[in-house]
Design an enzyme around this catalytic site. Structure first.
Site, mmCIF file in Angstrom:
data_model
loop_
_atom_site.group_PDB
_atom_site.id
_atom_site.type_symbol
_atom_site.label_atom_id
_atom_site.label_comp_id
_atom_site.label_asym_id
_atom_site.label_seq_id
_atom_site.Cartn_x
_atom_site.Cartn_y
_atom_site.Cartn_z
ATOM 1 N N ARG A 167 5.698 0.430 -4.447
ATOM 2 C CA ARG A 167 5.196 -0.900 -3.819
ATOM 3 C C ARG A 167 6.533 -1.568 -5.155
ATOM 4 N NH1 ARG A 167 0.173 -2.475 -0.523
ATOM 5 N NH2 ARG A 167 0.124 -0.195 0.370
ATOM 6 N N GLU A 435 6.132 0.545 10.522
ATOM 7 C CA GLU A 435 7.077 1.835 11.205
ATOM 8 C C GLU A 435 7.435 1.695 12.127
ATOM 9 O OE1 GLU A 435 3.808 1.907 9.814
ATOM 10 O OE2 GLU A 435 4.045 2.893 7.668
ATOM 11 N N THR A 523 10.433 3.924 0.845
ATOM 12 C CA THR A 523 9.314 3.909 1.589
ATOM 13 C C THR A 523 8.724 2.960 2.074
ATOM 14 O OG1 THR A 523 7.260 5.656 2.738
ATOM 15 C CG2 THR A 523 7.867 4.616 0.625
HETATM 16 C C1 DMJ Z 1 3.256 1.403 3.317
HETATM 17 O O1 DMJ Z 1 3.069 1.226 1.819
HETATM 18 C C2 DMJ Z 1 5.108 2.579 3.162
HETATM 19 O O2 DMJ Z 1 6.023 2.407 4.226
HETATM 20 C C3 DMJ Z 1 3.767 4.086 3.039
HETATM 21 O O3 DMJ Z 1 5.379 4.809 2.365
HETATM 22 C C4 DMJ Z 1 3.391 4.495 3.964
HETATM 23 N N1 DMJ Z 1 2.033 3.344 4.846
HETATM 24 C C5 DMJ Z 1 3.172 1.473 4.418
HETATM 25 C C6 DMJ Z 1 2.948 0.657 5.518
HETATM 26 O O4 DMJ Z 1 1.938 1.358 6.444
#
Ligand code: DMJ
Length: 532
Positions: A167, A435, A523
């Protein structure tokens, strides 16, 4: 005639000076970053900036000897009504945060208070590139200014290394790539130097899960365990920091963790790994899942392969092998309507027909595989579509929002009216996770099938209807099955970083924004460049 006498020592000194001049010229002309000179392996990954120039239509700023730098792309802002509505939602979320939580981690929109578990102004950094991509100048300026003037990357507190990397480090790096603002790279480098202690204080290649950003103490508070995702979802960010600073140490430590997992191999389940790994780097008996604690391990196999210009074959091979293993062990159909989904294997080696909302991310990785020549019989694309589809089913409920977890019926039945899925009360909340929308974004890019935009738009309308807090911000909600909603009083930073960003990209008329052969989204949806 004057005769100059040159002895062997002078000759040697002249030779060294000449070599230094050559190296200096190479750096000055930006023909090669110092990291390429230091480490031949990286040359394979990142090439040289001169190659960048030939293969790209972007223009370049002043070449910097020590960095791989591209000119930031230009974003034109929303071009249609749906995108405009999503931008307004971002501004509503941002203004609530600004009013009641500015400089703190996350907004609690109902009580108009805030949470501070990182002490890093999380929402500003996590959201910054969304503001940039949406063309929001004021929000971008305020965010960059706060980071430059106020961000302290060494607060006296212990943070989760994975969350802070994806993040905060990811947000600073992508912010730097998209603006060229040097302060963002400076803060990213200082933060990287704090986070790296999770590796250097570990006796194995697996980093400690938590690190104190001030004094560098590192530990894994849960029985010295890290999750698979925590150890193997740091590499895109640390490698990018190496590419930008020319300092090899970041990539080396992070990639060491990936190499370790690769060498252990998880052979028992054909490349699917249990989700706990201990401080010695040994896997512990635990479930096998594509959801919480494991998900992004698989995502970073293919994304690292792409980031490194397809130069590390085992990343590709491990990804392909793991998808085959998912098909064999986890990919099943529910009853009575034969809906494909991805289940789990419990610690006791039993198949368990449960799927987290998190699992929807896998569609994106499968689409990337398809777009990059790994999907010979379109099997990966087919699977990506099926996952996109079951994720849409998750949203077919009274509020039109997706629950955290869904279960599937596997009992044979001729009663076609029986439901294929059910949601337990404890799993019925929504954190407004990204997601499913992420899945539809990738599927839309590859298929151009408008149904994915429609699904995304419906989800957005539900967010507006049930999650919007009038005084500013959006709130997680307690139960997606009840129209009479109860708010959880939390706006997760990933709602701005990911959910709204993927919605905006999904609705774009120009699907060439952030082309997937030039950018890899980490991610947390922070775009990092694929270097030529
Ligand atoms: C996010 O912080 C990222 O996508 C992580 O890989 C998984 N969970 C959260 C969002 O759901």
């Amino acid at each position: 005639m004057v005769r100059i006498k040159i002895n062997r020592k002078t000759l040697f000194i002249l030779f060294i000076a000449y070599m230094q001049l050559l190296v200096f010229l190479a750096l000055y002309l930006n023909l090669a970053g110092p990291a390429e000179l230091l480490n031949p392996r990286r040359q394979k990954f990142f090439g040289t900036n001169s190659a960048n120039r030939q293969n790209s239509n972007e223009t370049y700023g002043t070449p910097k000897a020590t960095k791989l730098k591209r000119a930031p792309p230009v974003f034109q802002g929303p071009t249609n009504e749906r995108q405009k509505a999503i931008v307004r939602a971002f501004q509503h979320a941002w203004s609530g945060y600004k009013k009641y939580a500015w400089g703190h981690d996350e907004l609690r929109p109902v009580s108009k208070r805030f949470d501070d578990s990182f002490g890093l102004g999380l929402t500003i950094i996590d959201s910054l590139d969304t503001a940039i991509i949406m063309g929001l100048e004021e929000e971008t300026r305020d965010g960059v200014e706060w980071i430059r003037e106020n961000l302290n990357v060494s607060p006296a507190r212990s943070v989760n290394v994975f969350e802070t990397t994806i993040r905060v480090l990811g947000g600073l790096l992508s912010g730097y790539h998209l603006t060229g603002e040097e302060a963002l790279l400076e803060k990213a480098t200082q933060l990287g130097d704090n986070l790296i202690k999770a590796f250097t204080k570990s006796s194995s290649l697996i980093p400690k899960s938590d690190v104190n950003l001030d004094n560098g103490n590192a530990c894994s508070p849960n029985r010295d365990l890290s999750s698979l995702a925590e150890a193997t979802t740091l590499q895109l960010e640390f490698r990018d920091l190496t590419a930008l600073t020319g300092d090899q140490k970041y990539e080396d430590v992070a990639f060491g963790a990936s190499e370790h997992v690769h060498n252990v191999g998880c052979k028992k389940m054909d490349g699917l790994c249990p989700f706990y790994i201990d401080g010695k780097g040994e896997f512990k008996k635990s479930s096998i899942t594509l959801g919480a604690r494991a998900d992004s391990y698989y995502e970073y196999l293919i994304k690292q392969w792409l980031q490194t210009k397809k130069s590390i074959d085992w990343l590709r091979d491990d990804f392909i092998q793991s998808i085959a293993a998912m098909k064999k062990h986890l990919y099943r159909q529910s009853q009575p309507n034969s809906i494909w989904f991805l289940g789990e294997i419990t610690e006791l080696a039993q198949f368990y027909p449960k799927m987290d909302h998190l699992v929807c991310f896998l569609s994106g990785s499968l689409v990337l595989s398809h777009l990059n020549g790994l999907d010979h019989d379109n099997e990966h694309l087919e699977m990506a579509k099926n996952i996109g589809n079951v994720c849409h089913k998750m949203y077919e409920n009274p509020t039109g929002l997706g629950p955290e977890i869904i279960h599937f019926n596997m009992e044979d039945s001729s009663d076609m009216t029986q439901a294929d899925t059910y949601v337990k009360n404890l799993d019925a909340h929504s954190l407004l996770r990204p997601e499913a929308i992420e899945a539809w974004f990738y599927l839309y890019r590859v298929t151009k099938d408008k149904k994915y935009q429609e699904w995304g738009w419906k989800a957005f309308e539900s967010i507006e209807k049930y999650a919007k807090v009038e005084t500013g911000g959006y709130s997680s909600i307690d139960n997606v099955l009840r129209k009479k909603i109860k708010r959880r009083d939390k706006m997760e930073s990933f709602f701005l970083a990911e959910t709204l960003k993927y919605l905006y990209l999904l609705m774009a008329d120009d699907q060439e924004i952030l082309p997937l052969d030039r950018w890899v989204l980490n991610t947390e949806a922070h775009p990092l460049p694929i270097y030529n």
